[in-house]
Design a protein around this motif. Structure first.
Motif, short mmCIF file in Angstrom:
data_model
loop_
_atom_site.label_atom_id
_atom_site.label_comp_id
_atom_site.label_asym_id
_atom_site.label_seq_id
_atom_site.Cartn_x
_atom_site.Cartn_y
_atom_site.Cartn_z
N ARG A 205 0.77 -0.75 -0.63
CA ARG A 205 -0.27 0.10 0.14
C ARG A 205 0.66 0.98 0.34
N ALA B 288 -9.75 4.63 -5.02
CA ALA B 288 -10.54 3.95 -4.19
C ALA B 288 -9.60 4.32 -2.66
N MET B 289 -7.99 3.94 -3.21
CA MET B 289 -7.46 3.63 -1.36
C MET B 289 -6.82 5.02 -0.80
N ASN C 285 -10.48 6.52 0.78
CA ASN C 285 -10.65 5.35 1.74
C ASN C 285 -9.50 6.05 3.10
N LEU C 286 -8.90 6.18 2.81
CA LEU C 286 -7.82 7.21 4.00
C LEU C 286 -7.92 8.51 3.90
N LEU D 141 -11.00 9.45 4.71
CA LEU D 141 -11.99 9.46 5.92
C LEU D 141 -11.83 8.08 6.78
N GLU D 142 -10.38 8.08 7.00
CA GLU D 142 -10.10 7.14 7.94
C GLU D 142 -9.64 8.07 8.58
#
Length: 257
Positions: free
Chosen positions: A141, A196-197, A200-201, A203-204
């Motif tokens: 990642r 996409a990754m 997500n990161l 929002l996290e």
């Protein structure tokens, strides 16, 4: 028998010599201005130089030592910060990704087990994955995110002759949309995988515990009236009305304990 007691007058004389010769030497090395101050400094009384009771000599600075880079280069960090702000912008409801420190959260994740894919099976043979299977690449990642951020700048430089952080917000949105829709490509993997990754990161980072670098001052939680990591809800579960609690982080429990 030899006398084991130290010669106190001799020791006091030695201390004075070291003190004043060291001070004078510092004046010689640093220049005539400091050398000229030696005499006046030595004459200052303890009352003149001592800070007020309960106060240090200098005012303490409000620093968050968790806001530090561990993986990104400076350019990658600034690109991540700008891209995250477009995905989670500041508005009337509260702060955006930049103010929440989301880019620091992403940076810290890249040096964690998550960034290294420590819990994922990464050995061959490799097969082309179906779209429904999500992330199925040989890249770690941390590698995917770093390559993706560099690609954002390459795409922006090619299309707008400026790096991502210098183009307008509207153009930044257009670049991110191109990555989301796979209208461009990144070496050896689809641009949409990076998008996409990264989304997500982002929002996290806006909603994770501040311990991990984002959600600065728990402002993300406050926007949602989320109570954070409370120790217990037993005194509230029987209440009919909604109880709004000030959020607590994992760090708060350490202080309370």
């Amino acid at each position: 028998m030899a006398n084991d007691k130290p010669n106190q007058p001799q020791d006091e004389s030695r201390r004075r010599f070291l003190k004043y010769s060291g001070t004078a030497l510092g004046g010689v090395v640093l220049g005539g201005v400091i050398g000229g101050l030696v005499g006046s400094n030595l004459k200052q009384t303890e009352k003149e130089t001592a800070p007020e009771p309960g106060k240090s000599g200098t005012a303490p600075e409000d620093r968050d030592y968790n806001q530090a880079l561990m993986f990104f280069s400076q350019d990658q960090f600034l690109t991540a910060e700008a891209a995250a702000e477009r995905l989670f912008p500041k508005d009337d409801l509260g702060p955006g990704a930049k103010e929440l420190g989301v880019a620091f959260f992403i940076d810290h994740q890249m040096v964690s087990q998550y960034g290294y894919n420590a819990r994922d099976y990464m050995l061959p043979p490799y097969y082309k994955a179906e779209e429904t299977q999500g992330y199925q690449l040989i890249f770690k990642r941390r590698e995917l995110i770093a390559l993706g951020l560099d690609a954002l700048n390459q795409y922006s430089n090619t299309k707008y002759q400026k790096p991502f952080v210098e183009i307008t917000p509207e153009d930044q949105d257009a670049v991110l949309t191109a990555f989301e829709k796979n209208d461009t490509s990144i070496k050896d993997f689809p641009a949409s995988n990076f998008f996409a990754m990264f989304l997500n990161l982002t929002l996290e980072g806006a909603y994770a515990d501040p311990l991990y670098g984002g959600n600065r001052n728990m402002a993300g939680w406050k926007m949602r009236n989320f109570p954070g990591n409370q120790m217990s809800y037993t005194e509230y579960v029987d209440k009919d009305e909604f109880v709004k609690l000030d959020p607590l982080s994992l760090h708060d429990h350490l202080e309370l304990g």
